[in-house]
Write a protein that holds these residues in place. Sequence first.
Motif, PDB file in Angstrom:
ATOM      1  N   ALA A   1      -5.958 -19.922  14.125  1.00 55.64           N
ATOM      2  CA  ALA A   1      -5.740 -21.324  13.751  1.00 55.64           C
ATOM      3  C   ALA A   1      -6.768 -21.768  12.712  1.00 55.64           C
ATOM      4  CB  ALA A   1      -5.820 -22.212  14.982  1.00 55.64           C
ATOM      5  N   ARG A   2      -6.384 -22.732  11.890  1.00 50.96           N
ATOM      6  CA  ARG A   2      -7.287 -23.360  10.928  1.00 50.96           C
ATOM      7  C   ARG A   2      -7.499 -24.803  11.369  1.00 50.96           C
ATOM      8  NH1 ARG A   2      -7.975 -21.209   5.809  1.00 50.96           N
ATOM      9  NH2 ARG A   2      -7.897 -23.285   4.849  1.00 50.96           N
ATOM     10  N   ILE A   3      -8.745 -25.204  11.493  1.00 49.89           N
ATOM     11  CA  ILE A   3      -9.094 -26.512  12.031  1.00 49.89           C
ATOM     12  C   ILE A   3      -9.766 -27.339  10.937  1.00 49.89           C
ATOM     13  CG2 ILE A   3     -10.241 -27.745  13.900  1.00 49.89           C
ATOM     14  CD1 ILE A   3      -8.180 -25.654  14.827  1.00 49.89           C
ATOM     15  N   ALA A   4      -9.210 -28.491  10.631  1.00 46.78           N
ATOM     16  CA  ALA A   4      -9.791 -29.396   9.643  1.00 46.78           C
ATOM     17  C   ALA A   4     -10.716 -30.382  10.352  1.00 46.78           C
ATOM     18  CB  ALA A   4      -8.701 -30.136   8.894  1.00 46.78           C
ATOM     19  N   ILE A   5     -11.965 -30.430   9.932  1.00 47.39           N
ATOM     20  CA  ILE A   5     -12.976 -31.308  10.526  1.00 47.39           C
ATOM     21  C   ILE A   5     -13.401 -32.350   9.500  1.00 47.39           C
ATOM     22  CG2 ILE A   5     -15.253 -31.423  11.606  1.00 47.39           C
ATOM     23  CD1 ILE A   5     -13.290 -29.842  13.261  1.00 47.39           C
ATOM     24  N   ASP A   6     -13.385 -33.636   9.896  1.00 50.12           N
ATOM     25  CA  ASP A   6     -13.867 -34.685   9.008  1.00 50.12           C
ATOM     26  C   ASP A   6     -14.628 -35.719   9.837  1.00 50.12           C
ATOM     27  OD1 ASP A   6     -11.855 -36.010  10.364  1.00 50.12           O
ATOM     28  OD2 ASP A   6     -10.525 -36.178   8.619  1.00 50.12           O
ATOM     29  N   GLY A   7     -14.976 -36.842   9.230  1.00 48.46           N
ATOM     30  CA  GLY A   7     -15.664 -37.911   9.941  1.00 48.46           C
ATOM     31  C   GLY A   7     -17.052 -37.509  10.425  1.00 48.46           C
ATOM     32  N   PRO A   8     -17.495 -38.086  11.548  1.00 53.79           N
ATOM     33  CA  PRO A   8     -18.844 -37.810  12.059  1.00 53.79           C
ATOM     34  C   PRO A   8     -19.098 -36.333  12.350  1.00 53.79           C
ATOM     35  CG  PRO A   8     -17.918 -39.742  13.123  1.00 53.79           C
ATOM     36  CD  PRO A   8     -16.805 -39.131  12.327  1.00 53.79           C
ATOM     37  N   GLN A   9     -18.078 -35.608  12.816  1.00 60.15           N
ATOM     38  CA  GLN A   9     -18.276 -34.184  13.098  1.00 60.15           C
ATOM     39  C   GLN A   9     -18.550 -33.399  11.820  1.00 60.15           C
ATOM     40  OE1 GLN A   9     -14.723 -33.177  15.419  1.00 60.15           O
ATOM     41  NE2 GLN A   9     -16.005 -33.052  17.246  1.00 60.15           N
ATOM     42  N   ALA A  10     -17.849 -33.732  10.749  1.00 62.70           N
ATOM     43  CA  ALA A  10     -18.102 -33.074   9.469  1.00 62.70           C
ATOM     44  C   ALA A  10     -19.500 -33.405   8.966  1.00 62.70           C
ATOM     45  CB  ALA A  10     -17.047 -33.489   8.442  1.00 62.70           C
ATOM     46  N   HIS A  11     -19.891 -34.692   9.097  1.00 63.77           N
ATOM     47  CA  HIS A  11     -21.245 -35.084   8.691  1.00 63.77           C
ATOM     48  C   HIS A  11     -22.296 -34.265   9.446  1.00 63.77           C
ATOM     49  CE1 HIS A  11     -24.532 -37.758   7.438  1.00 63.77           C
ATOM     50  NE2 HIS A  11     -24.965 -37.635   8.682  1.00 63.77           N
ATOM     51  N   TYR A  12     -22.062 -34.077  10.752  1.00 60.73           N
ATOM     52  CA  TYR A  12     -22.992 -33.301  11.570  1.00 60.73           C
ATOM     53  C   TYR A  12     -23.090 -31.862  11.068  1.00 60.73           C
ATOM     54  CZ  TYR A  12     -24.449 -30.477  15.589  1.00 60.73           C
ATOM     55  OH  TYR A  12     -25.064 -29.561  16.401  1.00 60.73           O
ATOM     56  N   LEU A  13     -21.949 -31.242  10.800  1.00 60.63           N
ATOM     57  CA  LEU A  13     -21.962 -29.845  10.353  1.00 60.63           C
ATOM     58  C   LEU A  13     -22.587 -29.697   8.966  1.00 60.63           C
ATOM     59  CD1 LEU A  13     -18.421 -28.605  11.478  1.00 60.63           C
ATOM     60  CD2 LEU A  13     -20.619 -28.163  12.593  1.00 60.63           C
ATOM     61  N   ILE A  14     -22.229 -30.602   8.052  1.00 57.88           N
ATOM     62  CA  ILE A  14     -22.657 -30.458   6.662  1.00 57.88           C
ATOM     63  C   ILE A  14     -24.089 -30.938   6.444  1.00 57.88           C
ATOM     64  CG2 ILE A  14     -22.187 -31.168   4.287  1.00 57.88           C
ATOM     65  CD1 ILE A  14     -19.218 -31.550   5.218  1.00 57.88           C
ATOM     66  N   LYS A  15     -24.405 -32.154   6.946  1.00 46.25           N
ATOM     67  CA  LYS A  15     -25.699 -32.766   6.650  1.00 46.25           C
ATOM     68  C   LYS A  15     -26.793 -32.389   7.646  1.00 46.25           C
ATOM     69  CE  LYS A  15     -23.974 -35.029   3.141  1.00 46.25           C
ATOM     70  NZ  LYS A  15     -24.349 -34.666   1.738  1.00 46.25           N
ATOM     71  N   VAL A  16     -26.414 -32.240   8.919  1.00 50.38           N
ATOM     72  CA  VAL A  16     -27.425 -31.948   9.939  1.00 50.38           C
ATOM     73  C   VAL A  16     -27.612 -30.445  10.112  1.00 50.38           C
ATOM     74  CG1 VAL A  16     -28.099 -32.281  12.348  1.00 50.38           C
ATOM     75  CG2 VAL A  16     -26.907 -34.117  11.116  1.00 50.38           C
ATOM     76  N   MET A  17     -26.514 -29.734  10.363  1.00 50.14           N
ATOM     77  CA  MET A  17     -26.594 -28.286  10.580  1.00 50.14           C
ATOM     78  C   MET A  17     -26.591 -27.488   9.281  1.00 50.14           C
ATOM     79  SD  MET A  17     -26.990 -28.281  13.749  1.00 50.14           S
ATOM     80  CE  MET A  17     -27.042 -26.497  13.946  1.00 50.14           C
ATOM     81  N   ARG A  18     -26.211 -28.125   8.176  1.00 51.38           N
ATOM     82  CA  ARG A  18     -26.223 -27.519   6.841  1.00 51.38           C
ATOM     83  C   ARG A  18     -25.462 -26.186   6.807  1.00 51.38           C
ATOM     84  NH1 ARG A  18     -29.428 -30.355   3.545  1.00 51.38           N
ATOM     85  NH2 ARG A  18     -30.997 -31.724   4.468  1.00 51.38           N
ATOM     86  N   ILE A  19     -24.258 -26.206   7.357  1.00 48.44           N
ATOM     87  CA  ILE A  19     -23.477 -24.981   7.346  1.00 48.44           C
ATOM     88  C   ILE A  19     -22.998 -24.660   5.934  1.00 48.44           C
ATOM     89  CG2 ILE A  19     -22.730 -25.360   9.729  1.00 48.44           C
ATOM     90  CD1 ILE A  19     -19.930 -25.990   8.542  1.00 48.44           C
ATOM     91  N   GLN A  20     -22.722 -23.385   5.716  1.00 43.70           N
ATOM     92  CA  GLN A  20     -22.215 -22.883   4.456  1.00 43.70           C
ATOM     93  C   GLN A  20     -20.939 -22.097   4.733  1.00 43.70           C
ATOM     94  OE1 GLN A  20     -23.700 -23.603   1.525  1.00 43.70           O
ATOM     95  NE2 GLN A  20     -25.308 -24.765   2.608  1.00 43.70           N
ATOM     96  N   PRO A  21     -20.140 -21.812   3.722  1.00 39.06           N
ATOM     97  CA  PRO A  21     -18.989 -20.945   3.954  1.00 39.06           C
ATOM     98  C   PRO A  21     -19.423 -19.641   4.630  1.00 39.06           C
ATOM     99  CG  PRO A  21     -18.832 -21.933   1.788  1.00 39.06           C
ATOM    100  CD  PRO A  21     -20.188 -22.309   2.319  1.00 39.06           C
ATOM    101  N   GLY A  22     -18.735 -19.292   5.691  1.00 44.84           N
ATOM    102  CA  GLY A  22     -19.104 -18.096   6.445  1.00 44.84           C
ATOM    103  C   GLY A  22     -19.955 -18.379   7.663  1.00 44.84           C
ATOM    104  N   SER A  23     -20.489 -19.604   7.791  1.00 44.15           N
ATOM    105  CA  SER A  23     -21.286 -19.953   8.968  1.00 44.15           C
ATOM    106  C   SER A  23     -20.395 -19.961  10.218  1.00 44.15           C
ATOM    107  CB  SER A  23     -21.919 -21.333   8.793  1.00 44.15           C
ATOM    108  OG  SER A  23     -22.834 -21.356   7.726  1.00 44.15           O
ATOM    109  N   THR A  24     -21.009 -19.654  11.364  1.00 44.04           N
ATOM    110  CA  THR A  24     -20.282 -19.634  12.623  1.00 44.04           C
ATOM    111  C   THR A  24     -20.359 -20.988  13.302  1.00 44.04           C
ATOM    112  OG1 THR A  24     -20.824 -17.296  12.922  1.00 44.04           O
ATOM    113  CG2 THR A  24     -20.074 -18.495  14.868  1.00 44.04           C
TER     114      THR A  24
END
Length: 255
Positions: free
Chosen positions: A25-48
């Motif tokens: 499955a492909r899961i689209a994440i946006d809103g506060p959860q996306a902010h958490y992944l991108i800004k807080v956890m700083r994930i990159q393509p390939g991150s788990t």
Amino acid sequence: MPATPAWPPKSAPRLFVEQRLSPDARIAIDGPQAHYLIKVMRIQPGSTVMLMDNATGEWAAYAGEVGKRDVTLEIVSHLRPRETVPNLWLCPALLKKDRFDLVLEKATELGVAAIHPIVTRRCVADKLNPERARTIVTEAAEQCARTALPDLAPPTKLDALLADWLPDRTLFFADEEGGMEAASAFAKHGTPAALLIGPEGGFDDAERATIRALPQSVPITLGPRILRGETAAIASLSIWMAQAGDWAESRGAQE
């Protein structure tokens, strides 16, 4: 030769999602959860990223596209099924906001199956923000690696809760005026069970009499000191898990 890093990494962020998860499955994440992944956890393509849906268990996913405000996650593998938690309810009287937030968080971490907030005559609060409460419970479940979210009921008046009480569920009642020693009571009675915790000012005499009149009610004591509502909830849950819950099961498996 260097050791192969463990996969999935223990540091991988964890998220509950509303979409039911399945292989590939492909899961689209946006809103506060996306902010958490991108800004807080700083994930990159390939991150788990670890995903749960409160139905099928825990899944590992890789980050595919990482935008400024959204992330696409691709399911890689199913790691474990949805856990079975002990059949224990917590029925805490509403407290001041920050203290009740603590009850919600720690009850989730300690493994309750359901939280049923109650309103009593001495409650300083009579309302609960359901969205805020659900966020607190979900974030606590993510932090402690739960795959099953506790059910969260809307606040109910004490009289209504008791009137509809199920005949097969023991109600342990933390009574300031005394009762059976908690650990012994928990070990003696099985599941399903519930813990009833009063407000800052305690239950009044009429409420106490009504609770004690319930056939399924078992008054318990939590020691010689008067505890705050949040302390009583956390202490009683801890004792129950050690005596009758999955802490006791884990202990038995190790022996």
